[in-house]
Design an enzyme around this catalytic site. Structure first.
Site, PDB file in Angstrom:
ATOM      1  N   TYR A 223      -6.665   6.473   4.276  1.00  0.00           N
ATOM      2  CA  TYR A 223      -6.808   5.499   3.188  1.00  0.00           C
ATOM      3  C   TYR A 223      -5.986   4.236   3.465  1.00  0.00           C
ATOM      4  O   TYR A 223      -6.482   3.112   3.384  1.00  0.00           O
ATOM      5  CB  TYR A 223      -6.377   6.110   1.843  1.00  0.00           C
ATOM      6  CG  TYR A 223      -6.130   5.038   0.832  1.00  0.00           C
ATOM      7  CD1 TYR A 223      -7.192   4.429   0.182  1.00  0.00           C
ATOM      8  CD2 TYR A 223      -4.841   4.559   0.590  1.00  0.00           C
ATOM      9  CE1 TYR A 223      -6.981   3.381  -0.702  1.00  0.00           C
ATOM     10  CE2 TYR A 223      -4.619   3.513  -0.278  1.00  0.00           C
ATOM     11  CZ  TYR A 223      -5.700   2.933  -0.927  1.00  0.00           C
ATOM     12  OH  TYR A 223      -5.498   1.894  -1.775  1.00  0.00           O
TER      13      TYR A 223
ATOM     14  N   GLU B 278       0.823  -1.209   0.000  1.00  0.00           N
ATOM     15  CA  GLU B 278       0.000   0.000   0.000  1.00  0.00           C
ATOM     16  C   GLU B 278       0.858   1.261   0.000  1.00  0.00           C
ATOM     17  O   GLU B 278       0.511   2.254  -0.630  1.00  0.00           O
ATOM     18  CB  GLU B 278      -0.957   0.010   1.197  1.00  0.00           C
ATOM     19  CG  GLU B 278      -2.089  -0.987   1.077  1.00  0.00           C
ATOM     20  CD  GLU B 278      -2.987  -0.732  -0.137  1.00  0.00           C
ATOM     21  OE1 GLU B 278      -3.084   0.419  -0.591  1.00  0.00           O
ATOM     22  OE2 GLU B 278      -3.574  -1.704  -0.645  1.00  0.00           O
TER      23      GLU B 278
ATOM     24  N   LEU C 169      11.603   5.241  -7.402  1.00  0.00           N
ATOM     25  CA  LEU C 169      10.148   5.242  -7.162  1.00  0.00           C
ATOM     26  C   LEU C 169       9.619   6.636  -6.863  1.00  0.00           C
ATOM     27  O   LEU C 169       8.437   6.902  -7.033  1.00  0.00           O
ATOM     28  CB  LEU C 169       9.805   4.339  -5.965  1.00  0.00           C
ATOM     29  CG  LEU C 169       9.267   2.952  -6.241  1.00  0.00           C
ATOM     30  CD1 LEU C 169       8.894   2.261  -4.934  1.00  0.00           C
ATOM     31  CD2 LEU C 169       8.054   2.991  -7.161  1.00  0.00           C
ATOM     32  N   GLY C 170      10.503   7.516  -6.376  1.00  0.00           N
ATOM     33  CA  GLY C 170      10.057   8.877  -6.045  1.00  0.00           C
ATOM     34  C   GLY C 170       9.323   8.941  -4.711  1.00  0.00           C
ATOM     35  O   GLY C 170       9.116   7.921  -4.047  1.00  0.00           O
TER      36      GLY C 170
ATOM     37  N   ASP D 223      -9.770   6.590  -2.126  1.00  0.00           N
ATOM     38  CA  ASP D 223      -8.619   7.146  -2.827  1.00  0.00           C
ATOM     39  C   ASP D 223      -9.113   7.737  -4.148  1.00  0.00           C
ATOM     40  O   ASP D 223     -10.320   7.878  -4.367  1.00  0.00           O
ATOM     41  CB  ASP D 223      -7.543   6.071  -3.057  1.00  0.00           C
ATOM     42  CG  ASP D 223      -7.976   5.013  -4.071  1.00  0.00           C
ATOM     43  OD1 ASP D 223      -9.185   4.963  -4.410  1.00  0.00           O
ATOM     44  OD2 ASP D 223      -7.119   4.253  -4.535  1.00  0.00           O
TER      45      ASP D 223
ATOM     46  N   CYS E  93     -25.619   4.676 -14.286  1.00  0.00           N
ATOM     47  CA  CYS E  93     -24.548   5.657 -14.065  1.00  0.00           C
ATOM     48  C   CYS E  93     -25.026   7.066 -14.435  1.00  0.00           C
ATOM     49  O   CYS E  93     -25.318   7.359 -15.594  1.00  0.00           O
ATOM     50  CB  CYS E  93     -23.316   5.280 -14.886  1.00  0.00           C
ATOM     51  SG  CYS E  93     -21.977   6.480 -14.710  1.00  0.00           S
TER      52      CYS E  93
HETATM   53  S1  SF4 Z   1     -20.541   3.904 -17.085  1.00  0.00           S
HETATM   54 FE1  SF4 Z   1     -20.129   5.209 -15.318  1.00  0.00          FE
HETATM   55  S2  SF4 Z   1     -19.196   3.856 -13.803  1.00  0.00           S
HETATM   56 FE2  SF4 Z   1     -19.107   2.807 -15.779  1.00  0.00          FE
HETATM   57  S3  SF4 Z   1     -17.084   3.354 -16.620  1.00  0.00           S
HETATM   58 FE3  SF4 Z   1     -18.558   4.847 -17.424  1.00  0.00          FE
HETATM   59  S4  SF4 Z   1     -18.456   6.540 -15.985  1.00  0.00           S
HETATM   60 FE4  SF4 Z   1     -17.523   4.792 -14.951  1.00  0.00          FE
END
Ligand code: SF4
Length: 364
Positions: A120, A41, A84-85, A138, A208
């Site tokens: 995170y 991580e 790696l920085g 993140d 989406c």
């Molecule tokens: S549909 Fe929405 S959740 Fe799926 S890759 Fe495209 S932007 Fe991302």
């Protein structure tokens, strides 16, 4: 304004299903060893998986457990990090290993208190190693959540961070937090990528908000653009006889505790005469000594997250009894690889084909 957040369990279930068919085979997956997960991580904090993969394998080969890392010197840890920085990660890794006194903490608070571990990383370690229900947040998670749920709250504000952290915590599948956290991170890294996400083949496309509202490229929102400062470095590859001069950076600045050649930093680019007079005025060069000088490389651009560096490289030759550069380490060129250096310098040395041990006439 943010959209109304709809069916949360549908989202979590779809992401996990996607992961089960698309997960990557990575060397830190499939382990419950908190030490190995912690190392992976930290490496991945500012490094892409493709680059971090080999570093992780090499690092674990040399430092397979807490005891081996804690008993190593910081210089050796930095040498394994070279290239790696973001070297504060390696310094903190070593510092934290020493502080643990052989026992990796088993609580979120204990993990969060380790040097270099933020919210995170603590959530990632505790969920992946101990199956604790802490959601990771993140850049990948910001992106996926802001797009799927159509959230335009800026992610670089305190309110935005709180908003996304609370949403992520509501979304985590508490029965399988390790699986869910890995799933959403991989989904962001492979499917819902920063540029050109694969919306056409996305299992979440129907619901989406960003895809359906045409805002994919606009999300996640940021309130500020990062401002980069410009710095001008003149490096002096100064030979005293057959030795090359080095200096360990100890200031609170980039590359702390890495080694470099004598450096003159200015607020604008200077020429060779300016470099020599600066070296005299800041005490590097004894005024009555006149080195042979040549320019090796000019205008090498090196971009960091908040800075752009323009570097010129000069080579100087002085006799073995020179009094110049008295405050610098003098090392044989053949052992230079034992000193961890910033990527700007290792890349320069690679381009120059090494230093070949002889000033001026043998260098390019
Ligand atoms: S549909 Fe929405 S959740 Fe799926 S890759 Fe495209 S932007 Fe991302």
């Amino acid at each position: 304004m943010a959209s109304t957040v709809g069916d949360l369990s549908f989202f979590s279930q779809k992401v996990v299903e996607w992961y089960n068919s698309n997960k990557r085979d990575l060397p830190w997956r499939g382990t419950k060893d908190p030490y190995a997960i912690w190392v992976s991580e930290i490496i991945l904090q500012q490094t892409r998986v493709a680059q971090g993969y080999d570093y992780f394998v090499r690092f674990m080969r040399r430092f397979p457990d807490l005891a081996s890392l804690a008993s190593a010197s910081e210089d050796e840890v930095l040498a394994h990090w070279q290239g790696l920085g973001y070297y504060s990660r390696a310094r903190n890794l070593h510092k934290a290993a020493v502080s643990m006194q052989g026992v990796f903490p088993a609580t979120y608070e204990g993990v969060r208190a380790l040097a270099g571990v933020g919210d995170y990383t603590a959530a990632a370690i505790c969920s992946l190693a101990y199956d604790m229900p802490y959601a990771v947040v993140d850049g990948n998670v910001f992106r996926v959540l802001s797009r799927y749920f159509g959230i335009d709250v800026p992610i670089d504000t305190v309110a935005g961070k709180r908003y996304f952290a609370a949403l992520a915590q509501r979304l985590i599948d508490v029965r399988r937090p390790a699986l869910y956290n890995q799933a959403i991170m991989d989904f962001g890294a492979l499917q819902c990528t920063p540029h050109a996400p694969a919306c056409a083949s996305c299992t979440l496309a129907d619901g989406c908000m960003a895809k359906n509202g045409g805002t994919v490229d606009a999300l996640p929102m940021k309130s500020h653009k990062t401002v980069k400062t410009t710095r001008y470095f003149s490096y002096l590859l100064a030979w005293i006889g057959s030795c090359i001069c080095l200096h360990k950076r100890t200031e609170n600045d980039i590359w702390k505790n890495l080694y470099e050649f004598p450096l003159i930093e200015t607020c604008q680019e200077i020429d060779m005469a300016g470099v020599i007079s600066s070296a005299v005025s800041n005490g590097m060069l004894v005024p009555e000594e006149t080195p042979t000088v040549r320019l090796l490389q000019r205008g090498v651009k090196h971009v960091l997250s908040h800075q752009v560096i323009y570097a010129n490289f000069y080579e100087l030759a002085l006799p073995g009894n020179s009094r110049s550069f008295g405050a610098f380490l003098q090392v044989e060129h053949g052992v230079l690889s034992g000193y961890a250096m910033p990527r700007l310098l290792t890349a320069f040395l690679d381009r120059a084909g090494g230093l070949k041990g002889s000033p001026l006439e043998q260098c390019p």
